[in-house]
Design an enzyme around this catalytic site. Structure first.
Site, PDB file in Angstrom:
ATOM      1  N   TRP A   5       0.811  -1.227   0.000  1.00 29.34           N
ATOM      2  CA  TRP A   5       0.000   0.000   0.000  1.00 29.34           C
ATOM      3  C   TRP A   5       0.845   1.277   0.000  1.00 29.34           C
ATOM      4  CZ3 TRP A   5       1.814   2.530   4.131  1.00 29.34           C
ATOM      5  CH2 TRP A   5       2.322   1.773   5.189  1.00 29.34           C
ATOM      6  N   ASN A   6       2.152   1.172   0.292  1.00 31.42           N
ATOM      7  CA  ASN A   6       2.894   2.436   0.503  1.00 31.42           C
ATOM      8  C   ASN A   6       3.178   3.191  -0.796  1.00 31.42           C
ATOM      9  OD1 ASN A   6       4.809   0.517  -0.213  1.00 31.42           O
ATOM     10  ND2 ASN A   6       6.357   1.262   1.202  1.00 31.42           N
ATOM     11  N   LYS A  55      -2.325  -8.232  -7.871  1.00 26.83           N
ATOM     12  CA  LYS A  55      -3.174  -8.142  -6.680  1.00 26.83           C
ATOM     13  C   LYS A  55      -2.632  -7.015  -5.813  1.00 26.83           C
ATOM     14  CE  LYS A  55      -3.113  -9.269  -2.541  1.00 26.83           C
ATOM     15  NZ  LYS A  55      -3.772  -8.120  -1.908  1.00 26.83           N
ATOM     16  N   PRO A  56      -3.323  -5.871  -5.829  1.00 26.74           N
ATOM     17  CA  PRO A  56      -2.841  -4.756  -5.009  1.00 26.74           C
ATOM     18  C   PRO A  56      -3.189  -4.972  -3.545  1.00 26.74           C
ATOM     19  CG  PRO A  56      -4.885  -4.155  -6.122  1.00 26.74           C
ATOM     20  CD  PRO A  56      -4.554  -5.559  -6.565  1.00 26.74           C
ATOM     21  N   ALA A  57      -2.608  -4.158  -2.694  1.00 30.98           N
ATOM     22  CA  ALA A  57      -2.920  -4.222  -1.260  1.00 30.98           C
ATOM     23  C   ALA A  57      -4.388  -3.865  -1.036  1.00 30.98           C
ATOM     24  CB  ALA A  57      -2.030  -3.251  -0.505  1.00 30.98           C
ATOM     25  N   GLY A 102       6.648  -6.359  -0.232  1.00 27.09           N
ATOM     26  CA  GLY A 102       5.930  -6.319   1.043  1.00 27.09           C
ATOM     27  C   GLY A 102       6.851  -6.767   2.157  1.00 27.09           C
ATOM     28  N   SER A 103       6.260  -7.316   3.181  1.00 25.80           N
ATOM     29  CA  SER A 103       7.050  -7.670   4.357  1.00 25.80           C
ATOM     30  C   SER A 103       7.861  -8.950   4.128  1.00 25.80           C
ATOM     31  CB  SER A 103       6.115  -7.879   5.550  1.00 25.80           C
ATOM     32  OG  SER A 103       5.217  -8.922   5.274  1.00 25.80           O
ATOM     33  N   GLU A 149      10.853  -8.016  -3.050  1.00 21.55           N
ATOM     34  CA  GLU A 149      11.345  -6.746  -2.472  1.00 21.55           C
ATOM     35  C   GLU A 149      10.758  -6.687  -1.071  1.00 21.55           C
ATOM     36  OE1 GLU A 149      13.411  -4.849  -3.913  1.00 21.55           O
ATOM     37  OE2 GLU A 149      13.186  -5.201  -6.060  1.00 21.55           O
ATOM     38  N   LEU A 150      11.583  -6.979  -0.082  1.00 22.40           N
ATOM     39  CA  LEU A 150      11.049  -7.169   1.268  1.00 22.40           C
ATOM     40  C   LEU A 150      11.467  -6.036   2.208  1.00 22.40           C
ATOM     41  CD1 LEU A 150      11.726 -11.011   1.289  1.00 22.40           C
ATOM     42  CD2 LEU A 150       9.690  -9.792   0.492  1.00 22.40           C
ATOM     43  N   CYS A 173      10.187   1.354   2.235  1.00 25.29           N
ATOM     44  CA  CYS A 173      11.118   0.306   2.668  1.00 25.29           C
ATOM     45  C   CYS A 173      12.566   0.776   2.597  1.00 25.29           C
ATOM     46  CB  CYS A 173      10.897  -0.971   1.874  1.00 25.29           C
ATOM     47  SG  CYS A 173      10.808  -0.679   0.124  1.00 25.29           S
ATOM     48  N   GLU A 202      11.916  -2.600  11.536  1.00 24.91           N
ATOM     49  CA  GLU A 202      11.573  -1.473  10.678  1.00 24.91           C
ATOM     50  C   GLU A 202      10.432  -0.693  11.350  1.00 24.91           C
ATOM     51  OE1 GLU A 202      10.241  -2.979   6.909  1.00 24.91           O
ATOM     52  OE2 GLU A 202      11.143  -1.326   5.816  1.00 24.91           O
TER      53      GLU A 202
HETATM   54  P1  ADP Z   1       2.559  -4.562   4.801  1.00 23.43           P
HETATM   55  O1  ADP Z   1       3.045  -4.854   6.168  1.00 23.43           O
HETATM   56  O2  ADP Z   1       3.283  -3.514   4.076  1.00 23.43           O
HETATM   57  O3  ADP Z   1       1.063  -4.449   4.684  1.00 23.43           O
HETATM   58  P2  ADP Z   1       2.379  -7.185   3.721  1.00 23.43           P
HETATM   59  O4  ADP Z   1       3.525  -8.051   3.378  1.00 23.43           O
HETATM   60  O5  ADP Z   1       1.464  -7.625   4.801  1.00 23.43           O
HETATM   61  O6  ADP Z   1       3.028  -5.793   3.986  1.00 23.43           O
HETATM   62  O7  ADP Z   1       1.474  -6.895   2.447  1.00 23.43           O
HETATM   63  C1  ADP Z   1       1.970  -6.710   1.154  1.00 23.43           C
HETATM   64  C2  ADP Z   1       1.036  -7.348   0.157  1.00 23.43           C
HETATM   65  O8  ADP Z   1       0.970  -8.748   0.451  1.00 23.43           O
HETATM   66  C3  ADP Z   1      -0.411  -6.851   0.213  1.00 23.43           C
HETATM   67  O9  ADP Z   1      -0.925  -6.846  -1.102  1.00 23.43           O
HETATM   68  C4  ADP Z   1      -1.094  -7.897   1.047  1.00 23.43           C
HETATM   69  O10 ADP Z   1      -2.464  -7.999   0.753  1.00 23.43           O
HETATM   70  C5  ADP Z   1      -0.386  -9.136   0.584  1.00 23.43           C
HETATM   71  N1  ADP Z   1      -0.426 -10.281   1.514  1.00 23.43           N
HETATM   72  C6  ADP Z   1      -0.417 -10.278   2.860  1.00 23.43           C
HETATM   73  N2  ADP Z   1      -0.457 -11.532   3.340  1.00 23.43           N
HETATM   74  C7  ADP Z   1      -0.498 -12.372   2.275  1.00 23.43           C
HETATM   75  C8  ADP Z   1      -0.545 -13.786   2.094  1.00 23.43           C
HETATM   76  N3  ADP Z   1      -0.546 -14.624   3.133  1.00 23.43           N
HETATM   77  N4  ADP Z   1      -0.564 -14.268   0.831  1.00 23.43           N
HETATM   78  C9  ADP Z   1      -0.553 -13.440  -0.228  1.00 23.43           C
HETATM   79  N5  ADP Z   1      -0.506 -12.099  -0.125  1.00 23.43           N
HETATM   80  C10 ADP Z   1      -0.473 -11.558   1.099  1.00 23.43           C
END
Ligand code: ADP
Length: 484
Positions: free
Chosen positions: A157-158, A181-183, A234-235, A256-257, A290, A387
């Site tokens: 989402w950032n 698949k966006p956030a 994402g994370s 990209e974590l 990030c 972080e």
């Molecule tokens: P943040 O902490 O920045 O929200 P996330 O890693 O939780 O980071 O989210 C980044 C993306 O990964 C988002 O699009 C979120 O919907 C998706 N996401 C989170 N959990 C899962 C999962 N178990 N499987 C697939 N996508 C996921």
């Protein structure tokens, strides 16, 4: 209220096979404005079988898209780029509404996002293969470069626009098709990019946007045999899950974590430049990138002076709703985000850190947090290891170059690092010693479309942007032709 010049960009349906589709179940996800909790829109929560339809459409589209001349794909991408630039104000308004970043920053992101499309429209024409001198004269050895196939992207989402284009643009330029698949917090910008993709003449099924339950969609995308590549930002935690889920189908991955960026200021730095770099690196997007510096290491000789200058600048940063003129710091994305920032500050203070400015929730309420500077922070604090993802700058004191390089590298992350020094020998020593994918010297801003963005260690795999970014969407095929 969200007002767009072109209201057509605000969608409440997913883009699948060139059509705007709602969930068969009627289920939706509500999108809210983090600045005030207002509802901005709603998007479908697609079921697994509806995601499968997107996968089928992407597979079908791949057979024609991959066979187009690179020049024709490039022309379509170029039109997409032009439309993003033309609609930059609307894309910015959408991002400010669903993500919270100040409007000027959001407009900057719209153009930054578009720059990847322009760049890869150009790079797509330059995917060169190889001829290899054969060890015997009766054979000819050739390396062909071909698109990987159907790709998927899961984005955060950032950066609601840029994290999509820097995956989709190289994929499409190389001849791949992509499902995004966006956030769940920021799907509206993604859908708007879909509207513009259709307008640009990108064929049905080549670029699709699906929304719904992350875990379920992630399961379908990673489990699919058809999808050959997944690109995720994402994370680290979710990256690990997706990597494990991709193991059975041996999918190619770009990840990209998380980061934990050190920002080092040496005694011989230009202190004013370092303060400006810290503001840009730490407080952009309210600290929610990030590559935001997470730990500021300042050498003893300039520690107090740097702290004073930085705190004066930080205390004056205007906080507010992103649509208000002059605002530089918007809200954090949600309640969890502000709770984490608060817990990092509380932990640091309980272990001896001092708040120089800020330090608590902002008077505006909601998820606004005061831009903060802490001094006296040490390696045993949470803020040194995790972080923070918020507008908090912890200042760690150090004495020697060896000591600070060791502290900077003492993390499982390795995305971005920054250092300030005017000394040429030190510049090379430190740049080479930092275990990071990206290093900024005398600057706090390093991302652009022409440079390779990515991390080492547990910050990820692969690179985005630059001439390297397109390689992530290409397979090489070795052709050995016997002519003797
Ligand atoms: P943040 O902490 O920045 O929200 P996330 O890693 O939780 O980071 O989210 C980044 C993306 O990964 C988002 O699009 C979120 O919907 C998706 N996401 C989170 N959990 C899962 C999962 N178990 N499987 C697939 N996508 C996921």
């Amino acid at each position: 209220m969200l007002k767009l010049n072109n209201p057509d960009l605000l969608r409440n349906a997913c883009l699948v096979a060139g059509e705007w589709v709602r969930a068969g179940s009627g289920e939706t996800i509500i999108v809210t404005n983090p600045a005030n909790g207002e509802i901005v829109g709603e998007v479908p929560s697609l079921a697994a079988d509806e995601i499968e339809q997107a996968v089928d459409a992407a597979q079908k589209a791949f057979t024609t898209w991959s066979r187009l001349a690179a020049k024709d794909r490039s022309a379509a991408l170029r039109r997409w780029f032009d439309l993003m630039v033309a609609h930059a104000d609307d894309l910015a308004a959408l991002m400010t509404a669903e993500q919270g970043k100040p409007l000027a920053e959001a407009r900057g992101e719209a153009l930054y996002a578009a720059s990847f499309v322009e760049w890869f429209a150009e790079e797509g024409k330059r995917i060169y293969g190889d001829t290899i001198p054969a060890p015997t004269n009766d054979k000819r050895l050739i390396v062909l470069k071909q698109p990987i196939g159907v790709c998927a992207a899961i984005t955060p989402w950032n950066f609601p626009a840029a994290m999509i284009t820097r995956k989709a643009a190289p994929a499409l330029a190389a001849g791949c098709t992509m499902i995004v698949k966006p956030a769940e917090q920021t799907p509206l910008t993604a859908l708007a990019l879909g509207v513009l993709a259709i307008k640009a003449g990108i064929p049905a099924g080549v670029f699709q946007v699906v929304t719904g339950k992350a875990r379920e969609i992630g399961g379908v995308l990673t489990g699919s045999d058809v999808i050959r590549k997944l690109s995720f930002t994402g994370s680290t935690e979710v990256g690990r899950i997706l990597m494990a889920q991709s193991a059975p189908t041996i999918k190619k991955l770009s990840l990209e974590l998380g980061g934990n960026a050190p920002f080092i200021v040496f005694d011989d730095a230009d202190l004013d430049a370092a303060v400006e770099g810290a503001i840009a690196s730490k407080y952009r997007n309210a600290g929610q990138t990030c590559v935001c510096s997470n730990r500021l290491y300042v050498q003893a000789g300039v520690y107090d002076a740097f702290a004073e200058k930085l705190a004066a600048r930080v205390a004056a940063l205007p906080v507010g709703v992103g649509t208000e003129a002059g605002v530089l710091i918007g809200p954090l994305i949600d309640g969890d985000a502000i709770a984490k920032v608060e817990s990092h500050v509380a932990d640091a203070v309980s272990k001896g850190a001092k708040i120089v400015t800020g330090g608590k929730r902002h008077a505006l309420g909601g998820t606004f947090f005061e831009p903060t500077v802490l001094t006296g922070t040490t390696q045993d604090m949470k803020i040194a290891r995790e972080e923070t993802f918020g507008p908090v700058a912890p200042l760690f004191r150090f004495e020697t170059e060896e000591e600070v390089v060791a502290m900077a590298n003492d993390t499982e992350f390795g995305l971005a690092a920054y250092f300030y020094t005017e000394n040429v020998r030190r510049t090379w020593r430190v740049a080479e010693a930092l275990e990071y994918g990206m290093v900024g010297h005398n600057t706090g801003l390093i991302s652009n479309e022409v440079a390779p963005f990515g991390g080492v260690k547990q910050s990820g795999l692969g690179r985005e942007g630059s001439r390297y970014g397109i390689e992530e969407y290409i397979e090489m095929k070795y052709l050995c032709s016997a002519i003797g």
